[in-house]
Scaffold this motif. Structure first.
Motif, mmCIF file in Angstrom:
data_model
loop_
_atom_site.group_PDB
_atom_site.id
_atom_site.type_symbol
_atom_site.label_atom_id
_atom_site.label_comp_id
_atom_site.label_asym_id
_atom_site.label_seq_id
_atom_site.Cartn_x
_atom_site.Cartn_y
_atom_site.Cartn_z
ATOM 1 N N LEU A 333 0.825 -1.206 0.000
ATOM 2 C CA LEU A 333 0.000 0.000 0.000
ATOM 3 C C LEU A 333 0.863 1.260 0.000
ATOM 4 N N GLU A 334 1.918 1.265 0.793
ATOM 5 C CA GLU A 334 2.788 2.441 0.832
ATOM 6 C C GLU A 334 3.531 2.614 -0.485
ATOM 7 N N HIS A 335 3.899 1.514 -1.127
ATOM 8 C CA HIS A 335 4.594 1.618 -2.413
ATOM 9 C C HIS A 335 3.696 2.266 -3.457
ATOM 10 N N PHE A 336 2.446 1.819 -3.540
ATOM 11 C CA PHE A 336 1.541 2.396 -4.526
ATOM 12 C C PHE A 336 1.119 3.814 -4.144
ATOM 13 N N TYR A 337 1.266 4.172 -2.889
ATOM 14 C CA TYR A 337 0.915 5.524 -2.453
ATOM 15 C C TYR A 337 2.053 6.524 -2.692
ATOM 16 N N THR A 338 3.278 6.101 -2.409
ATOM 17 C CA THR A 338 4.415 7.024 -2.486
ATOM 18 C C THR A 338 5.099 7.037 -3.848
ATOM 19 N N GLN A 339 4.979 5.983 -4.634
ATOM 20 C CA GLN A 339 5.639 5.903 -5.940
ATOM 21 C C GLN A 339 4.657 6.351 -7.029
ATOM 22 N N PRO A 340 4.884 7.505 -7.644
ATOM 23 C CA PRO A 340 3.913 8.001 -8.639
ATOM 24 C C PRO A 340 3.762 7.094 -9.856
ATOM 25 N N LEU A 341 4.779 6.301 -10.165
ATOM 26 C CA LEU A 341 4.730 5.429 -11.339
ATOM 27 C C LEU A 341 4.473 3.976 -10.976
ATOM 28 N N GLU A 576 12.953 0.327 -9.480
ATOM 29 C CA GLU A 576 12.263 1.109 -8.450
ATOM 30 C C GLU A 576 10.750 1.008 -8.569
ATOM 31 N N LEU A 577 10.250 0.668 -9.749
ATOM 32 C CA LEU A 577 8.804 0.598 -9.947
ATOM 33 C C LEU A 577 8.194 -0.635 -9.290
ATOM 34 N N VAL A 578 8.962 -1.680 -9.079
ATOM 35 C CA VAL A 578 8.411 -2.926 -8.524
ATOM 36 C C VAL A 578 9.007 -3.277 -7.163
ATOM 37 N N TYR A 579 10.136 -2.679 -6.794
ATOM 38 C CA TYR A 579 10.778 -2.961 -5.513
ATOM 39 C C TYR A 579 10.516 -1.805 -4.550
ATOM 40 N N HIS A 580 9.982 -2.144 -3.386
ATOM 41 C CA HIS A 580 9.732 -1.136 -2.347
ATOM 42 C C HIS A 580 10.919 -1.141 -1.388
ATOM 43 N N SER A 581 11.657 -0.038 -1.338
ATOM 44 C CA SER A 581 12.893 0.018 -0.562
ATOM 45 C C SER A 581 12.878 1.068 0.530
ATOM 46 N N SER A 582 11.744 1.715 0.778
ATOM 47 C CA SER A 582 11.667 2.758 1.807
ATOM 48 C C SER A 582 11.482 2.093 3.170
ATOM 49 N N VAL A 583 12.581 1.806 3.835
ATOM 50 C CA VAL A 583 12.504 1.084 5.104
ATOM 51 C C VAL A 583 12.126 2.004 6.259
ATOM 52 N N SER A 584 12.354 3.294 6.147
ATOM 53 C CA SER A 584 12.062 4.203 7.260
ATOM 54 C C SER A 584 10.570 4.261 7.550
ATOM 55 N N GLY A 585 9.746 4.358 6.508
ATOM 56 C CA GLY A 585 8.304 4.389 6.720
ATOM 57 C C GLY A 585 7.773 3.086 7.279
ATOM 58 N N VAL A 586 8.309 1.964 6.803
ATOM 59 C CA VAL A 586 7.869 0.664 7.316
ATOM 60 C C VAL A 586 8.255 0.504 8.776
ATOM 61 N N ARG A 587 9.472 0.901 9.117
ATOM 62 C CA ARG A 587 9.912 0.787 10.509
ATOM 63 C C ARG A 587 9.101 1.713 11.417
ATOM 64 N N ARG A 588 8.751 2.881 10.919
ATOM 65 C CA ARG A 588 8.015 3.839 11.737
ATOM 66 C C ARG A 588 6.600 3.351 12.037
ATOM 67 N N HIS A 589 5.989 2.636 11.114
ATOM 68 C CA HIS A 589 4.609 2.203 11.312
ATOM 69 C C HIS A 589 4.495 0.796 11.895
#
Length: 705
Positions: A333-341, A576-589
């Motif tokens: 969900l976060e990947h499709f929300y934060t990644q415009p493409l 970047e379009l298929v791999y979600h690498s933003s670990v800070s948001g995942v760790r925060r939630h």
């Protein structure tokens, strides 16, 4: 928390109502392509969720197969059963009990037992009761819940002739006792067939059959029940075992010794217990990873740090596959929300439609993707670079080719990675990891073939025996034949079979060594440098046997295969379009720090409340702040022991106007506000009462935000 130890002795927490989040509310109208991304997320997660549920259902059916057979046959008639008074007097005296060892992954127990109850109702009996320790504080409540669940099935309504007459007086509700359950069970199931049916077996002997459904009582968390309540329930059920076909199912998180720890010998002897071991949750996690993440069927993937974070939470915190799946859903969900493409993260059949619908603004954003920029600089000519920057149509064609190539990369990557895991799982000390998920986590970070662990593994591969080498090649043939391979790897199973045939051939006889000259051995003095040089020359002159040559050829073949197809995913364009690498948001939630979040909220309430009146300089205390924030900031200025009276006076000074006289009611209201805030601060764990001084409280935390 015991209110007797509270400062106010009257502070109670109210959890409030749960709110269900709407995914559509996360996207704003100004966001370009938000509807396409939301639709792509929902369709993709629906498929993933369906496959996980099917996998879970298949796994549970395998786990519970023996348990269901035990529950169905526990009260079946036996040859030593006696007929007495139209009923069967069973030779068995104990209560049939299934001890299901579930493991310590408590968040998954609810789903596991709900599936078990469903299977019991479908395949064994519709008379199933589920008991939890939190709902059974005493014997009366336990029996009431058990009997009400066993008799509340719509298909099990007790026939009553008086119900047909509306003028007949209503009867009082029967007491929830086991004797009442016996009467209900006999009138419902034994009245129509008071005598057991008899049939003639193949050998001519007469066998007695019964069609009476057993009564299954499932205790989800047996270890959490009060011992006295559990003992009384088992003793009462044991007294009615000849009249009621009762079956108990104990959910045990640790081991069977918990039963003997909670029950004395006189009560445990009433149970005919059989152990059933559920597989560890790590096996279930392995299936989820292999069939969801490590496959080209689903385009969405996790980056190295995100994947390692979810894996660490599972291994070191809860052992819950359910939480891992929830974390995967949040990452998607976060990947499709934060990644415009991110709407380009779709199945292969939808790539053409998704790329053709790209707008000019989205194409400009696509040109700024780091991996695509690197691809233009390193792999494209100057003419192609200019066309990719200016020509949108040419860019769409190239993006479509890159997305198809990324899909083909995944198709080839995972089977070859499994072959490498087959080889690495037989090595001592497992330099590449024992589990496939460990090797996958390593390959996500960098090229696994360039690591020191891979070099060590290749050295050990060149020391394998003929039998070990043949078995490894055979396993690789089975792995590659059971999976879909890209066209360039269609011949790989045949090539591996040829290597296997080559290894199975008998070794040719090595040429005999030349006879040594029959001269006397002469011992001469030498130094270390000369000896090292002599040994090195002897090693170069060493001749390899036919098997050693074959082994070198096999290892070199696999080495070239691994180096060609096991490239790091970050080296692929548009990863970047298929791999979600933003670990800070995942760790925060998912793996948040509650204390730090609470301290930030109490120190800066304006940020959380979106209130302008609460804004001020850093560290300043304003009267418009919530009382809890004022009390918290004042307590930061105090030493280890805080005087309540001084604390109260400081609070009154902050929240009231200077020089204004207060009435008695206003003083009482200020004291009540202060006591409530102090109680809330104690509930949050910042202070506690102390016996060192009666009018003081002890501070539990140091530092602030």
């Amino acid at each position: 928390m015991d209110t007797a130890e509270s400062v106010s002795k009257g502070c109670f927490a109210y959890k409030g109502k749960k709110k269900v989040a709407n995914p559509a509310a996360y996207f704003t109208k100004k966001d370009v392509g938000c509807e396409a991304r939301l639709e792509a997320y929902q369709s993709l997660w629906e498929i993933v969720d369906t496959d996980i549920k099917i996998m879970q259902s298949d796994l549970n059916s395998q786990i519970f197969e023996e348990l269901l057979a035990f529950a169905a046959s526990s009260h079946s008639p036996r040859s030593n059963d006696e007929e007495e008074g139209g009923q069967l007097r069973k030779a068995i005296q104990e209560i049939p009990t299934a001890a299901l060892i579930t493991g310590v992954n408590t968040p998954d127990h609810a789903v596991m037992f709900s599936n078990l109850v469903q299977l019991l109702k479908e395949r064994v009996s519709s008379l199933v009761a589920t008991l939890r320790a939190k709902d059974c504080p005493n014997l009366k409540t336990t029996l009431s819940k058990m009997i009400s669940q066993l008799t509340s099935n719509p298909d099990l309504i007790l026939d009553d002739d008086d119900d047909d007459d509306p003028a007949a007086p209503r009867r009082k509700q029967a007491a929830c006792t086991v004797s009442t359950l016996c009467q209900w069970y006999n009138s419902k199931f034994r009245s129509s067939s008071s005598s057991p049916k008899k049939r003639r077996s193949g050998g001519g002997a007469i066998e007695t059959t019964m069609s009476l459904p057993p009564l299954v009582v499932v205790l989800e968390d047996m270890e959490s029940f009060l011992p006295l309540v559990l003992q009384d329930v088992i003793s009462i059920c044991s007294n009615y075992i000849h009249e009621l076909p009762l079956v108990l199912v104990f959910g045990i998180a640790t081991s069977v010794t918990a039963v003997h720890r909670l029950l004395p010998n006189s009560v445990s002897s009433l149970l005919c217990m059989e152990k059933f071991q559920a597989p560890p949750s790590s096996e279930y996690l392995t299936q989820v990873i292999n069939k969801v993440l490590m496959t080209a069927t689903f385009p969405f993937k996790l980056g190295p740090k995100v994947f390692q974070l979810l894996l660490d939470i599972f291994l070191y915190h809860d052992f819950s596959v359910l939480n891992f799946i929830k974390g995967l859903q949040f990452c998607m969900l976060e990947h499709f929300y934060t990644q415009p493409l991110s709407h380009l993260c779709c199945h292969l059949v939808d790539v053409d439609r998704a790329v053709s619908s790209l707008s000019h603004k989205e194409l400009d954003r696509l040109r700024q993707v780091p991996s695509f920029t690197r691809y233009m600089e390193e792999s494209c000519s100057s003419e192609d670079q200019s066309r990719l920057r200016d020509d949108d149509k040419f860019l769409k064609e190239r993006v479509q080719d890159l997305l198809v190539g990324l899909h083909d990369y995944h198709i080839a990557f995972f089977p070859i990675l499994q072959c490498l895991n087959v080889w690495g799982s037989v090595l001592p000390r497992y330099p590449l990891g024992k589990q496939l998920r460990e090797l996958y986590a390593t390959s996500l970070e960098s090229d696994v073939c360039d690591s020191e662990a891979y070099k060590e593994a290749m050295t050990l591969f060149r020391m394998l025996s003929k039998d070990e080498l043949s078995s490894l090649v055979m396993l690789c043939v089975e792995r590659t034949m059971s999976q879909d391979l890209p066209p360039e790897l269609d011949q790989l199973p045949d090539q591996l079979s040829e290597l296997l045939v080559l290894l199975e051939k008998e070794e040719e006889e090595a040429p005999e060594a030349e006879p040594a000259e029959k001269n006397e051995v002469q011992f001469t003095k030498t130094d270390l440098h000369t000896l090292r040089k002599t040994l090195k020359e002897m090693g170069k002159k060493r001749r390899f046997s036919p098997f050693e040559q074959q082994r070198e050829a096999v290892v070199d073949f696999f080495d070239a295969l691994f180096r060609k197809y096991l490239k790091c995913p970050s080296s692929q364009p548009l990863h970047e379009l298929v791999y979600h690498s933003s670990v800070s948001g995942v760790r925060r939630h998912i793996n948040a720090s509650p204390r730090l979040a609470i301290q930030k909220a109490l120190s800066n309430p304006a940020k959380y409340l979106q209130c302008e009146c609460c804004e001020g300089e850093h560290g300043a205390i304003t009267p418009s702040m919530p009382d809890l924030c004022v009390v918290y900031k004042l307590h930061l200025e105090c030493p280890q022991l805080i005087n309540l009276y001084d604390w109260l006076q400081a609070f009154i000074t902050v929240v009231t106007e200077d020089g204004k006289k207060r009435t008695k009611d206003e003083d009482s209201l200020l004291q009540a506000r202060f006591i409530r805030s102090v109680s809330e601060l104690q509930f949050l764990g910042f202070i506690k009462p102390t016996k060192r001084k009666t009018d003081h409280v002890a501070r539990l935390t140091w530092g602030g935000c």
